[in-house]
Design an enzyme around this catalytic site. Structure first.
Site, PDB file in Angstrom:
ATOM      1  N   HIS A 160      49.965 -43.613 -45.095  1.00  0.00           N
ATOM      2  CA  HIS A 160      49.900 -44.919 -44.332  1.00  0.00           C
ATOM      3  C   HIS A 160      48.932 -45.909 -44.970  1.00  0.00           C
ATOM      4  CE1 HIS A 160      45.969 -44.482 -42.302  1.00  0.00           C
ATOM      5  NE2 HIS A 160      45.909 -43.201 -42.608  1.00  0.00           N
ATOM      6  N   CYS A 165      31.586 -46.849 -36.568  1.00  0.00           N
ATOM      7  CA  CYS A 165      31.034 -47.148 -35.127  1.00  0.00           C
ATOM      8  C   CYS A 165      30.997 -45.759 -34.464  1.00  0.00           C
ATOM      9  CB  CYS A 165      32.117 -48.026 -34.249  1.00  0.00           C
ATOM     10  SG  CYS A 165      31.426 -48.404 -32.622  1.00  0.00           S
ATOM     11  N   GLY A 178      45.754 -37.438 -45.137  1.00  0.00           N
ATOM     12  CA  GLY A 178      44.924 -37.292 -45.820  1.00  0.00           C
ATOM     13  C   GLY A 178      43.697 -36.245 -45.320  1.00  0.00           C
ATOM     14  N   ASN A 207      36.934 -45.980 -50.422  1.00  0.00           N
ATOM     15  CA  ASN A 207      37.618 -46.450 -49.740  1.00  0.00           C
ATOM     16  C   ASN A 207      36.770 -47.938 -49.032  1.00  0.00           C
ATOM     17  OD1 ASN A 207      36.214 -44.092 -48.660  1.00  0.00           O
ATOM     18  ND2 ASN A 207      36.031 -45.039 -46.679  1.00  0.00           N
TER      19      ASN A 207
HETATM   20  N1  PLP Z   1      40.029 -40.368 -47.523  1.00  0.00           N
HETATM   21  C1  PLP Z   1      39.886 -41.518 -48.095  1.00  0.00           C
HETATM   22  C2  PLP Z   1      39.193 -41.914 -49.144  1.00  0.00           C
HETATM   23  C3  PLP Z   1      40.153 -42.344 -46.899  1.00  0.00           C
HETATM   24  O1  PLP Z   1      40.139 -43.789 -47.103  1.00  0.00           O
HETATM   25  C4  PLP Z   1      40.982 -41.954 -45.715  1.00  0.00           C
HETATM   26  C5  PLP Z   1      41.356 -42.981 -44.601  1.00  0.00           C
HETATM   27  O2  PLP Z   1      40.599 -43.854 -44.383  1.00  0.00           O
HETATM   28  C6  PLP Z   1      41.168 -40.497 -45.447  1.00  0.00           C
HETATM   29  C7  PLP Z   1      40.793 -39.626 -46.502  1.00  0.00           C
HETATM   30  C8  PLP Z   1      41.794 -39.828 -44.345  1.00  0.00           C
HETATM   31  O3  PLP Z   1      43.245 -40.163 -44.431  1.00  0.00           O
HETATM   32  P1  PLP Z   1      44.118 -40.059 -43.071  1.00  0.00           P
HETATM   33  O4  PLP Z   1      43.819 -41.276 -42.338  1.00  0.00           O
HETATM   34  O5  PLP Z   1      45.360 -40.062 -43.610  1.00  0.00           O
HETATM   35  O6  PLP Z   1      43.624 -38.798 -42.429  1.00  0.00           O
END
Ligand code: PLP
Length: 505
Positions: free
Chosen positions: A326, A447, A209, A278
């Site tokens: 993932h 953190c 992501g 998230n």
């Molecule tokens: N965008 C959101 C909303 C996420 O929750 C996360 C990961 O926690 C990411 C992007 C980043 O994804 P990745 O861990 O695959 O780089």
């Protein structure tokens, strides 16, 4: 060689003391009961342990023994030596010449061998601490409720990855191994395309992501970028110059503010709003965001990392969409950016011409193959089951702590996510307390350099006083009712511990 019972029992008793936390004295009768060691024997052992400064005794009612040093500062060798236990493997000793080979002042042929082994044992026991022993006794985390961080690998994805790893091959090679690898990647691309309802030509595989978000936002033309105030750092930090659009108390982007920002400058713009947050799970009004953006000729990027694999919706129609495997049971190391036909974009990594020239570098065959398998499996998930489990858990947690705050509870949320704050317990303490009870959850706050930062999401929603208190409990394909039951019990236990602390303070 067998360590004698003095040494073994002394170590067992000391580990037992370590496991009790060393907050109040432990009665030897209790150690005797737990470890099935005769009490009179323990009493004999604790006299030398005390003399050697390893334990302190506390007399009177409520008395017993405490460790005299922290668990990481007591080695097993300290304990064994204190009770005078031998770690030598034979009688072939320098120390007791009357019984060993040294009796007649000549070393037997194997003297150095056994003496060296004895030295190794002492060195080994000297390197193991009570802390190591206590850690081994802790039960492993058995209730995983942190799917928004990473969802456990699905069996289907593991199988697909193993198959891909067995075949191997570089998808850019022309020989049969390469062609086979290419076909696996193209199969996965078709699965992802069909899930998002786009053409396979619009699927660009990335490492996840974060890379997809960076690729989308650091594009070729100098567009003005507008983002919501609750975007993931992989969006917010990618373009520090972005205009931030506020959100309401539920965490939903303020559409009027977005429209006003778009109207105040006629230049080309890109709006980046995530599908679902998230931390809170709040689902953004993306159909409206796209409507407003398009009225002003702006492109729309959607970070759908938390939505993909969980629900289908308006996010699928954005000009650019970020996905990550993932989060729904694929492997870390694979993601995708959906780039709608005609949307201008520039490669961030240059080199080979992979992924339509937009993402150079050999594709991760196993992770991409697992990505496809995870998408297929996720389509069969029963999300209503998760919603029911989440709602029941939330209601029971509010029963225990009526003034706890649930975030985004009055808005559309992901079925799997609960963000909740105990007003008197900070997130770090709560996560550790859950961990003690074998339940894995996350703090909303991040953190950084060993310090817990307040959650910028909760702050942006207008709850600054709770921004260090919000924890996230996120369910997924592997979640069982027992996991949620354990979470409720962990919440109750954290609350009870807090009240006990408050009473004694
Ligand atoms: N965008 C959101 C909303 C996420 O929750 C996360 C990961 O926690 C990411 C992007 C980043 O994804 P990745 O861990 O695959 O780089």
């Amino acid at each position: 060689m067998k360590l004698g019972s003095r040494g073994r029992y002394a170590v067992m008793a000391m580990v037992d003391l370590g496991l009790q936390g060393n907050e109040r004295p432990v009665r030897l009768a209790d150690v005797s009961h737990r470890q099935e060691i005769p009490l009179s024997y323990l009493e004999q052992l604790f006299a030398p342990l005390r003399r050697h400064g390893l334990v302190n005794s506390v007399r009177g009612p409520g008395g017993g023994y405490l460790l005299a040093r922290p668990v990481h500062r007591i080695s097993i060798m300290d304990v064994v030596a204190a009770v005078d236990e031998s770690t030598r493997v034979t009688r072939c000793l320098d120390e007791s010449p009357s019984r060993g080979c040294m009796a007649n002042r000549t070393r037997c042929l194997t003297h150095d061998l056994w003496a060296g082994l004895g030295d190794h044992i002492e060195t080994y026991l000297g390197g193991v601490t009570l802390e190591d022993m206590c850690r081994e006794q802790q039960p492993a985390v058995t209730h995983y409720l942190d799917h928004n961080a990473t969802s456990p690998l699905r069996a289907e994805a593991r199988k697909a990855a193993c198959r891909a790893m067995t075949c191997g091959g570089n998808a850019s090679s022309v020989h049969r191994h390469g062609r086979h690898a290419r076909s696996l990647i193209e199969d996965a691309r078709e699965i992802v395309a069909s899930y998002v309802s786009c053409s396979p030509l619009e699927v660009v595989f990335t490492s996840g992501g974060t890379e997809a978000n960076n690729l989308a936002l650091l594009g070729p033309d100098r567009r003005r970028i507008l983002i919501s105030a609750v975007e993931h750092p992989s969006v917010a930090k990618a373009v520090p110059s972005a205009v931030t659009v506020p959100v309401d108390h539920q965490g939903r982007v303020d559409l009027e503010a977005l429209e006003a920002e778009l109207a105040c400058d006629a230049g080309p713009a890109m709006v980046s709003v995530m599908a679902a947050n998230n931390e809170t799970g709040v689902v953004q009004p993306l159909a409206d965001v796209m409507h407003v953006a398009r009225l002003h000729g702006a492109l729309v990027h959607c970070d759908a990392v938390q939505a993909a694999g969980r629900y289908c919706g308006a996010w699928q129609e954005a000009d650019l969409v970020s996905l990550s495997a993932h989060k729904f049971g694929g492997m870390a190391g694979a993601g995708a950016l959906i780039v709608r036909d005609g949307v201008p974009l520039a490669a961030r990594s240059r080199g080979g011409g992979q992924e339509y020239g937009l993402r150079a570098g050999t594709e991760s065959l196993a992770a991409i193959t697992a990505f496809g398998a995870a998408v297929t499996a996720a389509c069969g998930d029963d999300t209503a089951r998760l919603r029911q489990l989440r709602d029941d858990m939330e209601a029971r947690m509010l029963d225990v702590v009526p003034d706890a705050v649930v975030f985004s509870g009055d808005a559309g949320r992901l079925d799997n996510t609960l963000a909740i704050a105990h007003p008197d317990i900070d997130a770090e303490t709560m996560v550790m307390s859950f961990d003690l009870d074998c339940v894995a959850i996350s703090a909303g706050s991040a953190c950084s350099s060993g310090r817990m930062e307040p959650s910028s999401v909760i702050e942006a929603m207008g709850f600054p006083s709770l921004s260090r208190h919000a924890v996230r409990i996120s369910l997924g394909w592997s979640t069982t009712p027992e996991d949620c039951e354990a979470a409720v019990r962990a919440w109750e236990a954290a609350n009870t511990r807090h009240q006990r602390r408050r009473k004694t303070a």
